[in-house]
Design a protein around this motif. Structure first.
Motif, PDB file in Angstrom:
ATOM      1  N   VAL A  10       0.840  -1.177   0.000  1.00 55.83           N
ATOM      2  CA  VAL A  10       0.000   0.000   0.000  1.00 55.83           C
ATOM      3  C   VAL A  10       0.877   1.228   0.000  1.00 55.83           C
ATOM      4  O   VAL A  10       2.073   1.166   0.238  1.00 55.83           O
ATOM      5  CB  VAL A  10      -0.929   0.021   1.234  1.00 55.83           C
ATOM      6  N   CYS A  52      -6.609   1.762   0.621  1.00 56.64           N
ATOM      7  CA  CYS A  52      -5.789   0.654   1.100  1.00 56.64           C
ATOM      8  C   CYS A  52      -6.186   0.180   2.486  1.00 56.64           C
ATOM      9  O   CYS A  52      -6.067  -1.001   2.802  1.00 56.64           O
ATOM     10  CB  CYS A  52      -4.315   1.054   1.092  1.00 56.64           C
ATOM     11  N   ARG A 119      -2.649  -5.092  -5.429  1.00 57.02           N
ATOM     12  CA  ARG A 119      -3.032  -3.703  -5.703  1.00 57.02           C
ATOM     13  C   ARG A 119      -2.167  -3.189  -6.850  1.00 57.02           C
ATOM     14  O   ARG A 119      -0.944  -3.133  -6.733  1.00 57.02           O
ATOM     15  CB  ARG A 119      -2.854  -2.818  -4.467  1.00 57.02           C
TER      16      ARG A 119
END
Length: 250
Positions: A10, A52, A119
């Motif tokens: 993140v 996140c 991500r």
């Protein structure tokens, strides 16, 4: 980009966040006036959160004037800040993807069919096609790059990597280019001739199989004009091949 122990990475600073209706806001999509208005509203309502970890958001600008979102208070979701170069390349990838007919956003997360989180720096979608652009400015092992690429494959996403560190595998399943140049002089996409390329070669475009402006490389990717050559084909060496023929009744 810093990896957390859970393997989910993140950003302490991000180009996107979520509002109280789960709408994704991109900092670079907002005019200066919109940015100031959003900043005032968020101070009053605290309605923005980081995608996140759902932490409260504060709006900031970098020394170069780049707008971004950051955690209001440091908490368990901590990582090293992204560089200005990293943020610039993410914005470039989104802009070029959109201009090529894709929907694109930064810092989009998901999970593999087995529940592993990922991500993407940039996720672009066009019809059924999905492409994740990963900008890896800090060092990362080849094993970790291939592991994360496999996560994208399992999720039905094609991963394209821009790596500052050369020496990565040259294989069909890992489309990648080395990042050359700088913010001041402009970025280049450097296509390696072999897997033994070194950091010092970034200053020598003639050392690479191909060197082209980063925006041209990304546009070729989103317009599906990139092709893969094996290292043998790339350096123009000879190879021995066997051709087998047969007669088939039609």
């Amino acid at each position: 980009m810093t990896l957390l122990p859970s393997s989910q990475h993140v950003c302490a600073m991000a180009l996107s966040c979520l509002d109280d209706s789960d709408n994704r806001l991109q900092s670079f999509d907002l005019s200066d006036a919109d940015w100031r208005e959003l900043e005032v509203k968020n101070r009053r309502l605290h309605h923005l959160r980081m995608d996140c970890c759902s932490a409260a958001v504060v709006l900031k600008r970098s020394s170069r004037g780049t707008k971004f979102f950051a955690h209001r208070i440091a908490g368990p979701c901590t990582s090293a800040d992204e560089s200005e170069e990293h943020r610039h390349l993410k914005m470039m990838a989104v802009e070029i993807a959109r201009s090529s007919g894709w929907q694109a956003a930064t810092e989009v997360g998901g999970t593999t069919p087995t529940g592993e989180p990922w991500r993407a720096d940039v996720l672009a979608v066009k019809g059924n096609a999905k492409v994740a652009i990963e900008i890896q400015w800090s060092g990362q092992t080849n094993a970790e790059t291939l592991r994360r690429q496999e996560q994208y494959r399992l999720s039905g996403i094609r991963g394209l990597w821009l790596l500052r560190q050369p020496g990565f595998p040259i294989v069909h399943d890992l489309p990648a280019a080395c990042i050359g140049g700088s913010l001041a002089d402009g970025f280049q996409a450097l296509i390696p001739a072999h897997e033994r390329m070194l950091a010092r070669h970034r200053r020598l475009p003639e050392s690479w199989r191909q060197a082209l402006p980063m925006d041209a490389f990304l546009r070729a990717a989103f317009e599906r004009r990139l092709g893969f050559l094996t290292p043998l084909e790339a350096v123009g060496e000879n190879a021995t091949i066997v051709v087998e023929t047969a007669i088939a009744d039609c």
